[in-house]
Design a protein around this motif. Structure first.
Motif, PDB file in Angstrom:
ATOM      1  N   GLU A  34      -6.141   1.185   2.375  1.00 44.11           N
ATOM      2  CA  GLU A  34      -6.514  -0.485   1.660  1.00 44.11           C
ATOM      3  C   GLU A  34      -7.763  -0.137   1.845  1.00 44.11           C
ATOM      4  O   GLU A  34      -8.043   0.966   2.387  1.00 44.11           O
ATOM      5  CB  GLU A  34      -6.152  -0.806   3.156  1.00 44.11           C
ATOM      6  CG  GLU A  34      -4.423  -1.840   3.187  1.00 44.11           C
ATOM      7  CD  GLU A  34      -4.224  -2.621   2.307  1.00 44.11           C
ATOM      8  OE1 GLU A  34      -4.801  -3.091   1.288  1.00 44.11           O
ATOM      9  OE2 GLU A  34      -2.853  -3.015   2.200  1.00 44.11           O
ATOM     10  N   HIS A  49       0.792  -7.888  -8.035  1.00 42.01           N
ATOM     11  CA  HIS A  49      -0.351  -8.471  -8.227  1.00 42.01           C
ATOM     12  C   HIS A  49      -0.298  -9.341  -9.813  1.00 42.01           C
ATOM     13  O   HIS A  49      -1.001 -10.241  -9.721  1.00 42.01           O
ATOM     14  CB  HIS A  49      -1.587  -7.448  -7.588  1.00 42.01           C
ATOM     15  CG  HIS A  49      -1.023  -7.352  -5.908  1.00 42.01           C
ATOM     16  ND1 HIS A  49      -2.112  -9.079  -5.014  1.00 42.01           N
ATOM     17  CD2 HIS A  49      -0.264  -6.740  -5.320  1.00 42.01           C
ATOM     18  CE1 HIS A  49      -1.149  -8.277  -4.030  1.00 42.01           C
ATOM     19  NE2 HIS A  49      -0.881  -7.811  -4.044  1.00 42.01           N
ATOM     20  N   ARG A  95      -6.702  -0.059  -5.316  1.00 40.17           N
ATOM     21  CA  ARG A  95      -6.646  -1.859  -4.667  1.00 40.17           C
ATOM     22  C   ARG A  95      -7.440  -2.479  -5.416  1.00 40.17           C
ATOM     23  O   ARG A  95      -7.383  -3.901  -5.218  1.00 40.17           O
ATOM     24  CB  ARG A  95      -6.176  -1.892  -3.037  1.00 40.17           C
ATOM     25  CG  ARG A  95      -4.506  -0.984  -3.265  1.00 40.17           C
ATOM     26  CD  ARG A  95      -4.791  -0.724  -2.077  1.00 40.17           C
ATOM     27  NE  ARG A  95      -3.918  -1.379  -0.957  1.00 40.17           N
ATOM     28  CZ  ARG A  95      -2.877  -2.607  -1.550  1.00 40.17           C
ATOM     29  NH1 ARG A  95      -1.637  -1.732  -2.384  1.00 40.17           N
ATOM     30  NH2 ARG A  95      -2.187  -3.501  -0.126  1.00 40.17           N
ATOM     31  N   LYS A 154      -6.128  -5.605  -7.592  1.00 40.27           N
ATOM     32  CA  LYS A 154      -5.825  -6.952  -6.550  1.00 40.27           C
ATOM     33  C   LYS A 154      -7.162  -7.199  -5.700  1.00 40.27           C
ATOM     34  O   LYS A 154      -7.340  -7.088  -4.397  1.00 40.27           O
ATOM     35  CB  LYS A 154      -4.393  -6.238  -5.264  1.00 40.27           C
ATOM     36  CG  LYS A 154      -4.017  -5.296  -6.259  1.00 40.27           C
ATOM     37  CD  LYS A 154      -2.958  -4.546  -5.240  1.00 40.27           C
ATOM     38  CE  LYS A 154      -1.890  -3.756  -5.908  1.00 40.27           C
ATOM     39  NZ  LYS A 154      -0.686  -3.003  -5.527  1.00 40.27           N
ATOM     40  N   LYS A 212      -6.831  -8.401  -2.106  1.00 38.64           N
ATOM     41  CA  LYS A 212      -7.542  -7.447  -1.015  1.00 38.64           C
ATOM     42  C   LYS A 212      -8.717  -6.833  -0.939  1.00 38.64           C
ATOM     43  O   LYS A 212      -8.795  -5.600  -0.026  1.00 38.64           O
ATOM     44  CB  LYS A 212      -6.147  -5.542  -1.627  1.00 38.64           C
ATOM     45  CG  LYS A 212      -4.829  -6.213  -1.382  1.00 38.64           C
ATOM     46  CD  LYS A 212      -4.172  -6.810  -0.414  1.00 38.64           C
ATOM     47  CE  LYS A 212      -2.055  -7.035  -0.660  1.00 38.64           C
ATOM     48  NZ  LYS A 212      -1.542  -6.183   0.590  1.00 38.64           N
ATOM     49  N   ALA A 233       0.830  -0.883  -0.174  1.00 34.83           N
ATOM     50  CA  ALA A 233      -0.388   0.385  -0.102  1.00 34.83           C
ATOM     51  C   ALA A 233       0.651   1.203  -0.235  1.00 34.83           C
ATOM     52  O   ALA A 233       0.574   2.528   0.440  1.00 34.83           O
ATOM     53  CB  ALA A 233      -1.215   0.207   0.920  1.00 34.83           C
TER      54      ALA A 233
END
Length: 193
Positions: A120, A33, A125, A129, A132, A11
């Motif tokens: 996060e 990722h 993200r 991802k 996540k 992050a």
């Protein structure tokens, strides 16, 4: 081909800044990722099989990027500076670029844990991802990981990650990835499109 390695803890903005660098340079992005996510449905994270196949994917993408004579590749990843073999693994991954005589630069992004925890759950993200998407888990993972891994270098202790190649350390605690990317492009004198 020019290889730009962006490193740092989870992050810190590796993928987001990497994408902004690509927008300025025409380089391609291969964020960590992109090799991690496909494997998580089959192997446990950091298991022997996971590490072997993850390394294989990363190595082959870099080899093919050199063969394809891409203008540049931004490769992001996290490295544990205290884990035996991590530097050797990185050296193995970048060897095809060195053999081709192409430039390699390292950019290390840093930001306090509180800033990274607040990232996060962000759209970027969540979109890129899958692992996540459980934000509580992702935040707990950041905290837990830092109890057993040193993901930010100590210049006096570690020197440069890839000796003989430039290593730029930048604070990325702010929320403007374009500004960080512009600084990287300027300080490393990367080509602009």
């Amino acid at each position: 081909m020019h290889l730009l390695c962006i490193i740092g803890p989870p992050a810190v903005g590796k993928m987001t800044v990497g994408r902004a660098v690509c927008d300025l340079t025409g380089f391609r992005l291969f964020h960590n990722h992109m090799s991690i996510e496909p494997l998580l449905g089959v192997f446990e994270f950091d298991s022997r099989s996971f590490r072997r196949i993850n390394t294989l994917i990363r190595r082959e993408v870099i080899v093919e990027a050199v063969r394809a004579d891409l203008p540049g590749l931004v490769f992001s990843f996290a490295i544990d500076f205290d884990r035996a073999g991590e530097r050797a693994l990185l050296q193995e991954l970048v060897a095809p670029v060195e053999t081709a005589g192409a430039p390699i630069d390292v950019v290390e992004l840093c930001a306090p844990q509180a800033v990274r925890l607040s990232r996060e759950g962000g759209d970027d993200r969540m979109d890129h991802k899958r692992s996540k998407r459980d934000v509580d888990w992702a935040r707990a993972h950041v905290v837990e990981l830092e109890t057993r891994a040193r993901l930010t270098s100590d210049p006096a202790r570690d020197g440069d990650l890839l000796p003989g190649h430039r290593h730029l350390r930048l604070d990325n605690a702010h929320d403007d990835p374009r500004a960080t990317a512009a600084r990287i492009v300027t300080e490393l004198d990367l080509p602009r499109i």
